[in-house]
Design a protein around this motif. Structure first.
Motif, PDB file in Angstrom:
ATOM      1  N   GLU A   1       0.821  -1.214   0.000  1.00 25.29           N
ATOM      2  CA  GLU A   1       0.000   0.000   0.000  1.00 25.29           C
ATOM      3  C   GLU A   1       0.851   1.258   0.000  1.00 25.29           C
ATOM      4  O   GLU A   1       0.564   2.218  -0.721  1.00 25.29           O
ATOM      5  N   GLN A   2       1.926   1.276   0.811  1.00 20.94           N
ATOM      6  CA  GLN A   2       2.721   2.490   0.968  1.00 20.94           C
ATOM      7  C   GLN A   2       3.877   2.592  -0.017  1.00 20.94           C
ATOM      8  O   GLN A   2       4.239   3.685  -0.447  1.00 20.94           O
ATOM      9  N   PHE A   3       4.488   1.452  -0.360  1.00 23.70           N
ATOM     10  CA  PHE A   3       5.672   1.479  -1.213  1.00 23.70           C
ATOM     11  C   PHE A   3       5.403   0.961  -2.620  1.00 23.70           C
ATOM     12  O   PHE A   3       6.281   1.023  -3.478  1.00 23.70           O
ATOM     13  N   GLY A   4       4.212   0.419  -2.862  1.00 20.38           N
ATOM     14  CA  GLY A   4       3.928  -0.154  -4.165  1.00 20.38           C
ATOM     15  C   GLY A   4       4.756  -1.390  -4.457  1.00 20.38           C
ATOM     16  O   GLY A   4       4.961  -1.755  -5.622  1.00 20.38           O
ATOM     17  N   ALA A   5       5.269  -2.054  -3.411  1.00 19.55           N
ATOM     18  CA  ALA A   5       6.130  -3.225  -3.573  1.00 19.55           C
ATOM     19  C   ALA A   5       5.298  -4.496  -3.472  1.00 19.55           C
ATOM     20  O   ALA A   5       4.447  -4.618  -2.591  1.00 19.55           O
ATOM     21  N   LEU A   6       5.567  -5.447  -4.353  1.00 17.95           N
ATOM     22  CA  LEU A   6       4.806  -6.689  -4.405  1.00 17.95           C
ATOM     23  C   LEU A   6       5.646  -7.866  -3.918  1.00 17.95           C
ATOM     24  O   LEU A   6       6.881  -7.832  -3.952  1.00 17.95           O
ATOM     25  N   LEU A   7       4.959  -8.902  -3.510  1.00 21.99           N
ATOM     26  CA  LEU A   7       5.607 -10.114  -3.034  1.00 21.99           C
ATOM     27  C   LEU A   7       6.324 -10.816  -4.179  1.00 21.99           C
ATOM     28  O   LEU A   7       5.733 -11.051  -5.238  1.00 21.99           O
ATOM     29  N   VAL A   8       7.596 -11.149  -3.945  1.00 24.47           N
ATOM     30  CA  VAL A   8       8.351 -11.966  -4.892  1.00 24.47           C
ATOM     31  C   VAL A   8       8.356 -13.418  -4.409  1.00 24.47           C
ATOM     32  O   VAL A   8       8.169 -14.343  -5.182  1.00 24.47           O
ATOM     33  N   GLY A   9       8.556 -13.599  -3.106  1.00 31.23           N
ATOM     34  CA  GLY A   9       8.539 -14.936  -2.530  1.00 31.23           C
ATOM     35  C   GLY A   9       8.679 -14.888  -1.028  1.00 31.23           C
ATOM     36  O   GLY A   9       9.144 -13.883  -0.469  1.00 31.23           O
ATOM     37  N   ARG A  10       8.255 -15.961  -0.373  1.00 34.49           N
ATOM     38  CA  ARG A  10       8.327 -16.042   1.086  1.00 34.49           C
ATOM     39  C   ARG A  10       9.617 -16.736   1.516  1.00 34.49           C
ATOM     40  O   ARG A  10      10.094 -17.657   0.847  1.00 34.49           O
ATOM     41  N   VAL A  11      10.134 -16.292   2.670  1.00 31.28           N
ATOM     42  CA  VAL A  11      11.387 -16.839   3.189  1.00 31.28           C
ATOM     43  C   VAL A  11      11.147 -17.262   4.640  1.00 31.28           C
ATOM     44  O   VAL A  11      11.561 -16.569   5.584  1.00 31.28           O
ATOM     45  N   PRO A  12      10.453 -18.386   4.864  1.00 28.84           N
ATOM     46  CA  PRO A  12      10.114 -18.788   6.238  1.00 28.84           C
ATOM     47  C   PRO A  12      11.329 -19.146   7.086  1.00 28.84           C
ATOM     48  O   PRO A  12      11.256 -19.114   8.320  1.00 28.84           O
ATOM     49  N   GLN A  13      12.462 -19.474   6.435  1.00 26.46           N
ATOM     50  CA  GLN A  13      13.661 -19.838   7.204  1.00 26.46           C
ATOM     51  C   GLN A  13      14.305 -18.623   7.872  1.00 26.46           C
ATOM     52  O   GLN A  13      15.098 -18.774   8.797  1.00 26.46           O
ATOM     53  N   VAL A  14      14.002 -17.440   7.394  1.00 24.72           N
ATOM     54  CA  VAL A  14      14.546 -16.209   7.975  1.00 24.72           C
ATOM     55  C   VAL A  14      13.420 -15.503   8.713  1.00 24.72           C
ATOM     56  O   VAL A  14      12.406 -15.149   8.113  1.00 24.72           O
ATOM     57  N   ARG A  15      13.605 -15.321   9.991  1.00 24.09           N
ATOM     58  CA  ARG A  15      12.569 -14.688  10.807  1.00 24.09           C
ATOM     59  C   ARG A  15      13.160 -13.473  11.519  1.00 24.09           C
ATOM     60  O   ARG A  15      14.307 -13.504  11.984  1.00 24.09           O
ATOM     61  N   GLU A  16      12.349 -12.437  11.595  1.00 21.84           N
ATOM     62  CA  GLU A  16      12.769 -11.228  12.322  1.00 21.84           C
ATOM     63  C   GLU A  16      12.007 -11.161  13.635  1.00 21.84           C
ATOM     64  O   GLU A  16      10.796 -11.399  13.679  1.00 21.84           O
ATOM     65  N   HIS A  17      12.744 -10.855  14.702  1.00 21.69           N
ATOM     66  CA  HIS A  17      12.149 -10.792  16.037  1.00 21.69           C
ATOM     67  C   HIS A  17      12.030  -9.338  16.472  1.00 21.69           C
ATOM     68  O   HIS A  17      12.881  -8.506  16.155  1.00 21.69           O
ATOM     69  N   PHE A  18      10.968  -9.051  17.210  1.00 20.97           N
ATOM     70  CA  PHE A  18      10.734  -7.703  17.718  1.00 20.97           C
ATOM     71  C   PHE A  18      10.665  -7.756  19.242  1.00 20.97           C
ATOM     72  O   PHE A  18       9.999  -8.643  19.806  1.00 20.97           O
ATOM     73  N   TYR A  19      11.351  -6.812  19.878  1.00 22.74           N
ATOM     74  CA  TYR A  19      11.438  -6.803  21.335  1.00 22.74           C
ATOM     75  C   TYR A  19      11.082  -5.429  21.899  1.00 22.74           C
ATOM     76  O   TYR A  19      11.322  -4.394  21.264  1.00 22.74           O
ATOM     77  N   ALA A  20      10.540  -5.473  23.109  1.00 21.37           N
ATOM     78  CA  ALA A  20      10.448  -4.274  23.952  1.00 21.37           C
ATOM     79  C   ALA A  20      11.461  -4.465  25.070  1.00 21.37           C
ATOM     80  O   ALA A  20      11.492  -5.517  25.709  1.00 21.37           O
ATOM     81  N   VAL A  21      12.288  -3.472  25.297  1.00 25.13           N
ATOM     82  CA  VAL A  21      13.304  -3.541  26.351  1.00 25.13           C
ATOM     83  C   VAL A  21      12.938  -2.519  27.419  1.00 25.13           C
ATOM     84  O   VAL A  21      12.669  -1.356  27.104  1.00 25.13           O
ATOM     85  N   SER A  22      12.911  -2.973  28.670  1.00 25.71           N
ATOM     86  CA  SER A  22      12.510  -2.090  29.771  1.00 25.71           C
ATOM     87  C   SER A  22      13.508  -2.185  30.913  1.00 25.71           C
ATOM     88  O   SER A  22      14.407  -3.026  30.915  1.00 25.71           O
ATOM     89  N   ASN A  23      13.313  -1.313  31.900  1.00 22.41           N
ATOM     90  CA  ASN A  23      14.151  -1.335  33.099  1.00 22.41           C
ATOM     91  C   ASN A  23      13.693  -2.382  34.109  1.00 22.41           C
ATOM     92  O   ASN A  23      14.358  -2.604  35.109  1.00 22.41           O
ATOM     93  N   GLU A  24      12.544  -2.977  33.883  1.00 20.19           N
ATOM     94  CA  GLU A  24      11.972  -3.922  34.841  1.00 20.19           C
ATOM     95  C   GLU A  24      11.758  -5.274  34.172  1.00 20.19           C
ATOM     96  O   GLU A  24      11.470  -5.358  32.990  1.00 20.19           O
ATOM     97  N   ARG A  25      11.888  -6.332  34.969  1.00 22.59           N
ATOM     98  CA  ARG A  25      11.579  -7.670  34.457  1.00 22.59           C
ATOM     99  C   ARG A  25      10.102  -7.762  34.078  1.00 22.59           C
ATOM    100  O   ARG A  25       9.721  -8.457  33.147  1.00 22.59           O
ATOM    101  N   LYS A  26       9.273  -7.057  34.830  1.00 27.54           N
ATOM    102  CA  LYS A  26       7.849  -7.014  34.526  1.00 27.54           C
ATOM    103  C   LYS A  26       7.498  -5.610  34.054  1.00 27.54           C
ATOM    104  O   LYS A  26       7.785  -4.628  34.733  1.00 27.54           O
ATOM    105  N   ILE A  27       6.899  -5.515  32.876  1.00 24.64           N
ATOM    106  CA  ILE A  27       6.503  -4.208  32.333  1.00 24.64           C
ATOM    107  C   ILE A  27       5.500  -3.557  33.283  1.00 24.64           C
ATOM    108  O   ILE A  27       4.537  -4.177  33.708  1.00 24.64           O
ATOM    109  N   LYS A  28       5.720  -2.286  33.607  1.00 28.24           N
ATOM    110  CA  LYS A  28       4.823  -1.591  34.527  1.00 28.24           C
ATOM    111  C   LYS A  28       4.112  -0.404  33.876  1.00 28.24           C
ATOM    112  O   LYS A  28       3.103   0.063  34.393  1.00 28.24           O
TER     113      LYS A  28
END
Length: 302
Positions: free
Chosen positions: A256-283
């Motif tokens: 929608e934003q870049f006009g880029a289309l799917l060429v192929g899927r790469v399930p072997q490569v995964r990207e991870h997303f993290y939230a990093v905080s000062n506490e073990r438990k998010i407050k």
């Protein structure tokens, strides 16, 4: 040098003089007499036993001690300004969320995560800073940030008391403008041999996984560009300079934003997303809401 506590009014005058470059302009900004500012600056230098400025023509130049003092004064007074803003908001019912966004994190991912916070029943004011991973972690440890959003976990053994919370992970896709997508889709992934690619730099957590995937399929891409900043990589991708990798969870947004289309899927490569905080438990309530929504599958395809 004496052991007397620092006079913060004198330090503030020094900070303004350093920012303005002259005592005259600093006095105008402060609404004080030039002599008053000059006297209090001299008292600060006397109390610490070091000259903070040297005169070069009509302009004041910081000494080595002055540059060191300015680095601390920046932290003190910029934090003070943030404190005043936060206190002003405290009675308004609006929650302030100060976020550090790693420059390697896809901006669409950051938007999708933070969009959750803006849809809470109570209003949230977002204050976002972008920077390198280590720089943001240092600011988090000093409580300048409430949370850091990034694509990598905090390394084990770090001396900083910060903690990683995995938000989600997504398989990757290869995408490109329609002309490139049409040229390289058939026969994927072997069709990618010698294809033009825009890749993250080698200090990015994802780059090693991409290189391994290319190697496992015997593909040698034509790397036409390497980018530390993900937004800049996507901009070049939108202009058709090469194919690029993106999280499958953002495939619709990328089209929608870049006009880029799917060429192929790469399930072997995964990207991870993290939230990093000062506490073990998010407050922080807004960060808790983001974690809860993500774990319920808000990021489609993760």
């Amino acid at each position: 040098m004496t052991n007397n506590p620092t006079n913060f009014r004198h330090l503030y005058y020094f900070w303004v003089v350093a920012k303005e470059g002259s005592i005259t302009r600093a006095a105008e900004r402060l609404g004080l007499a030039i002599q008053t500012v000059s006297t209090q600056l001299a008292q600060l230098e006397q109390s610490i036993g070091k000259a903070l400025f040297t005169q070069q023509g009509r302009r004041l130049t910081l000494t080595e001690a002055g540059r060191l003092a300015l680095s601390y004064a920046d932290q003190i007074f910029l934090l003070g300004e943030q404190m005043q803003e936060a206190l002003a908001e405290a009675g308004s019912g609006r929650t302030r969320l100060t976020v550090g966004i790693s420059d390697s994190l896809p901006k669409l991912t950051a938007y999708r995560l933070l969009e959750i916070a803006t849809q809470l029943p109570h209003p949230v004011r977002l204050v976002c800073y972008e920077g390198g991973f280590d720089e943001l972690l240092a600011d988090l440890a000093l409580h300048r940030l409430d949370v850091v959003l990034t694509d990598r976990a905090v390394p084990s053994g770090t001396l900083l008391r910060v903690f990683s919370h995995q938000l989600a992970d997504s398989e990757m896709i290869v995408a490109g403008v329609p002309q490139l997508a049409g040229a390289y889709r058939a026969g994927f992934p072997q069709s990618l041999d010698n294809a033009p690619f825009l890749l993250p730099t080698r200090n990015n957590a994802l780059r090693g996984k991409i290189d391994e995937w290319f190697e496992s399929h015997g593909v040698r891409p034509d790397v036409v560009g390497e980018f530390e900043d993900n937004a800049l990589l996507n901009t070049f991708g939108r202009r058709g300079l090469g194919l690029f990798f993106a999280p499958s969870a953002l495939a619709h947004d990328i089209e929608e934003q870049f006009g880029a289309l799917l060429v192929g899927r790469v399930p072997q490569v995964r990207e991870h997303f993290y939230a990093v905080s000062n506490e073990r438990k998010i407050k922080h309530p807004a960060v808790e809401a983001i974690l809860s929504a993500v774990h319920q599958g808000v990021l489609a395809g993760t």
